[in-house]
Design an enzyme around this catalytic site. Structure first.
Site, PDB file in Angstrom:
ATOM      1  N   GLU A   1      28.640  -5.723  -6.015  1.00 37.90           N
ATOM      2  CA  GLU A   1      28.734  -6.930  -6.802  1.00 37.90           C
ATOM      3  C   GLU A   1      29.352  -6.765  -7.949  1.00 37.90           C
ATOM      4  O   GLU A   1      29.775  -7.921  -8.677  1.00 37.90           O
ATOM      5  CB  GLU A   1      27.193  -7.106  -6.916  1.00 37.90           C
ATOM      6  CG  GLU A   1      26.276  -7.506  -5.735  1.00 37.90           C
ATOM      7  CD  GLU A   1      26.550  -9.124  -5.136  1.00 37.90           C
ATOM      8  OE1 GLU A   1      27.372  -9.769  -5.913  1.00 37.90           O
ATOM      9  OE2 GLU A   1      26.232  -9.203  -4.026  1.00 37.90           O
TER      10      GLU A   1
ATOM     11  N   SER B   1     -33.862   0.314   9.271  1.00 38.32           N
ATOM     12  CA  SER B   1     -34.780   1.692   8.739  1.00 38.32           C
ATOM     13  C   SER B   1     -33.661   2.333   7.534  1.00 38.32           C
ATOM     14  O   SER B   1     -34.047   3.329   7.088  1.00 38.32           O
ATOM     15  CB  SER B   1     -35.060   2.723   9.486  1.00 38.32           C
ATOM     16  OG  SER B   1     -35.947   2.064  10.501  1.00 38.32           O
TER      17      SER B   1
END
Length: 797
Positions: free
Chosen positions: A81, A345
């Site tokens: 680029e 429990s």
């Protein structure tokens, strides 16, 4: 210099004003923030590995900005680029002149000459049309961006917002969507393909125009070879790599945690969460739950959840809110870990530890275990049998219901409710009376994270006891942590000499009992459940078999498991020890083979004489053993079960000074249970000796407290009995029961003054009293009498 500036302003004020205005506009021309687009919520593990992501609100996969880029991708994107990126001030005159010449030569726009900095500006402005005025604006703003941003930062901005085809934005999303890996792991070929893709993302896409994309990628690889970035061999093998196919699905290893962090934990607007999750553990737990669900679904059980906490730090290492792939029809989106469910429990170890801490009991103190009616509430043990009296530790090991309901009554419902909230149960949002004594058996709801975290907090306090010289940190009992924070060694905490909640000694004895869990087999006998490594663990089963729980803790990990159906449908046989416990231990087997256990906190324990039979502090008449107890137990009561019996010379009769000369008496210590407890205890403990009866001429002595030979088991004092109405419209029968120390004694029954009959050995009668108040009287052959008033309240069918 300043003189020249002042002179210029005086001579050309308009020009000076324009220059200043332009400068100010240039300085403030960048929007803040530069990008204001919706982001995907991203979830990472503790090492930065992707666990999952949620698409942004605009339908784009746009991850939050990255801080840095891998070297391969950086080299590729700069080479493709903007080869002079590191040298220009945001604008590259050479590129602009070349682009202008190419455009004039071809008669159309074939090159823009934009630098990476200018492309960042263009993306930040919403990608306007490619016109000369727009190009001038980009140049103007690009120089401003270069003024305050480093090249590294500008490159990261470009990579984070560049389009990569379809609805994929940014290098991180593209790396995962096209290659299924994070950018740091990209090969040269993969980095090159992603570097050229934003150049024409709508035209060149991995799913179409593959030849054009391949040609662009290979030209970039040749350029990298020519510039010496990669070798000839690297270039050759990179070209051999294929292009990606259709976009890949993103990982979804912790979807429920992703939702939790995005909706609940996200208070600062964050979009990237680096969690404390260990990806390997998360994947392993997912695999275990999927495999288990394949077996359980045949029983109509479709949902499982599990969580793993690191005990020393409190970090969440694995979070599977529901078994993956169970389907929408089985509520796969429901996060079970957060859902309040009936506890069964699973809370019993908390009560045991808190009762030890208060000095209410010692580890082996006898707890009453007889049929019990508390108003309209009648707790029952798993197999509806009773031991009469059972050591507290044994009651926890066997998870007996009746002893723990009576222990809760002794400890205090309000105090237990308050301390459960302090332990971290966030779902107890109603007053204690709303739950009642059933609180200990599942009368309240809790969530899996709170349950597991409470065990982790207990383990943290115990595990750090010696490293802190027997002191406690105020934040041992704290909420779990989801976000990863690097632990700082040697960090100081405020320590205290005593815990204001649970001491290490009480936790130690609770964990020791939890290591020896027993379960009932098909015949009703009890057998030890043996684990492959030391684990303190507990199961729970809710009423109606709707919830199966298991939670366990070691010095390093706390694990919680829930099994059931998200919609609350119960299934026969869905109990914690059968469904949740196997999952719990399979997870522990995957975590570690470490067999270390907590060191006994001797500095928080005392060695004292303890009654061999009652487990209480030894009294005058006890046979005692030396045992370790929590330091808080030193103030518990001495044994009340041992009495000094006065026997005649034959040893067959109890006597008193009213019927026998003291000189002819024997004075013998004796372990004596009340008749009600004795009735059940003697059948389970053959060694128990019933006290000799009183000699017939010592009638008055039998009436002394503690010497009563007979006790009414049902009904209790002031009992209101609710009797169902049978199909014929009449009240059903009620079983009345009594116990007598003399197994062969005949007992005569009277109801409201009317003689009913007599019983021997088993003192039971099935009666059908009418609705209203009644009085029951029992008299044995020796004339000992007990009476009880009760009320019959009928019920509709």
């Amino acid at each position: 210099m300043w003189n020249s500036v002042r002179a210029f302003i005086r001579r050309r004020p308009v020009a000076a004003f324009l220059w200043m205005a332009t400068g100010l506009f240039w300085f403030f021309c960048l929007p803040s923030p530069l990008f204001n687009e919706p982001l995907s919520v991203v979830l990472e593990d503790r090492n930065g590995e992707l666990l999952g992501a949620r698409i942004a609100s605009d339908g784009q996969w746009r991850f939050p900005e990255v801080d840095s880029l891998p070297d391969k991708y950086t080299a590729c994107v700069v080479a493709f680029e903007d080869r002079r990126f590191y040298w220009h001030p945001g604008v590259d005159p050479v590129s602009l002149v070349r682009a202008l010449w190419q455009n004039l030569t071809n008669g159309r726009v074939v090159s823009g000459g934009s630098t990476l900095t200018m492309q960042v500006i263009r993306m930040a402005r919403g990608n306007p049309g490619r016109t000369v005025p727009e190009k001038l604006v980009e140049i103007f703003m690009a120089t401003r961006l270069e003024f305050t941003h480093s090249k590294k930062n500008i490159l990261a901005l470009y990579a984070s917002h560049a389009p990569f085809g379809g609805n994929v934005v940014g290098i991180e999303a593209a790396s995962w969507r096209y290659y299924g890996k994070r950018p740091a792991l990209l090969s040269w070929a993969e980095a090159a393909a992603l570097a050229v893709l934003p150049n024409s993302p709508a035209i060149i896409h991995p799913g179409r125009n593959r030849d054009a994309l391949l040609a662009k990628r290979n030209r970039l690889l040749d350029r990298l070879r020519e510039s010496g970035v990669i070798s000839e061999d690297q270039c050759f093998y990179a070209k051999e790599e294929p292009l990606p196919e259709a976009p890949l699905p993103l990982p979804q290893l912790a979807p429920h945690l992703l939702d939790r962090m995005a909706l609940t934990e996200n208070t600062g607007g964050e979009a990237r969460f680096k969690t404390s999750i260990d990806r390997r553990m998360q994947e392993k737990v997912n695999e275990i739950l999927i495999r288990r669900q394949e077996n359980y679904r045949g029983n109509g059980v479709y949902n499982l959840a599990a969580v793993i906490l690191d005990v020393p730090t409190g970090e969440v290492l694995a979070y599977v809110g529901n078994v993956p792939g169970c389907g929408k029809e089985h509520s796969e989106s429901v996060d079970i870990i957060r859902a309040p469910r009936s506890t069964g429990s699973i809370l019993k170890p908390y009560l045991y530890a808190l009762a030890l801490e208060s000095g209410s009991i010692l580890p082996s103190s006898l707890l009453k275990d007889v049929p019990t009616q508390l108003g309209q509430y009648r707790p029952e043990n798993y197999y509806e049998t009773n031991d009469g009296a059972v050591p507290a530790r044994r009651a926890l090991i066997r998870s007996l219901n009746v002893p723990f309901v009576l222990l809760l009554q002794q400890y205090g419902l309000e105090k237990f409710h308050y301390n459960l909230q302090r332990l971290g149960l966030s779902t107890l949002n109603r007053p204690p009376d709303y739950y009642g004594l059933s609180l200990i058996l599942g009368g309240a709801e809790a969530n899996l994270l709170d349950i597991t975290n409470t065990y982790a907090c207990m383990g943290r306090s115990l595990g750090a006891f010696y490293s802190r010289d027997g002191r406690y940190a105020a934040d041992d009992f704290r909420k779990p942590s989801f976000l990863y924070r690097k632990q700082v060694s040697g960090s100081r905490k405020t320590l205290t000499e005593h815990s204001d909640l649970l001491s290490a000694g009480s936790v130690w004895f609770a964990f020791e009992a939890m290591r020896e869990v027993e379960r009932p087999n098909s015949s009703g006998d009890w057998e030890l459940f043996r684990a492959g490594q030391p684990v303190a663990w507990k199961t729970g089963t809710s009423f109606g078999f709707r919830d199966a729980w298991a939670a366990g803790v070691t010095p390093q990990y706390a694990v919680g498991v829930w099994v059931g159906n998200a919609d609350g449908e119960g299934r026969p046989g869905l109990i914690g020890v059968e469904f949740a416990a196997p999952v719990l231990f399979e997870i522990f087997d995957q975590l570690s083979s470490d067999t270390r256990w907590f060191d006994p906190p001797y500095d928080d324990m005392k060695q004292v004489p303890v009654c061999r039979k009652s487990g209480m502090l030894a009294g005058t008449y006890c046979e005692s053993d030396t045992a370790w107890i929590p330091e808080s137990g030193i103030n518990s009561g001495v044994c009340t079960y041992h009495q000094l019996l006065h026997l005649d010379a034959s040893g067959q009769w109890q006597v008193s000074s009213d019927c026998e000369s003291p000189a002819r008496m024997q004075h013998i210590p004796w372990f004596v249970l009340p008749p009600e407890e004795e009735f059940y205890f003697k059948s389970k403990n053959p060694w128990y000796e019933i006290p000799p009866p009183f000699r017939p001429d010592c009638d008055d002595a039998r009436q002394t407290p503690g010497s009563a030979p007979m006790q009414l088991l049902y009904p209790k004092n002031f009992t209101r009995i609710y009797v169902p109405v049978d199909l014929d419209g009449k009240l059903g029968s009620t079983i009345f029961q009594a116990a007598h120390r003399d197994a062969g004694m005949e007992v005569f029954w009277h109801l409201d003054g009317v003689y009913l009959g007599s019983t021997k050995v088993f003192h039971q009668m099935s009666l059908q009293p009418t609705v209203g108040m009644h009085r029951l009287a029992l008299v044995d052959r020796n004339g000992f009498r007990i009476e009880r008033t009760f009320e019959i309240a009928g019920k509709d069918r």
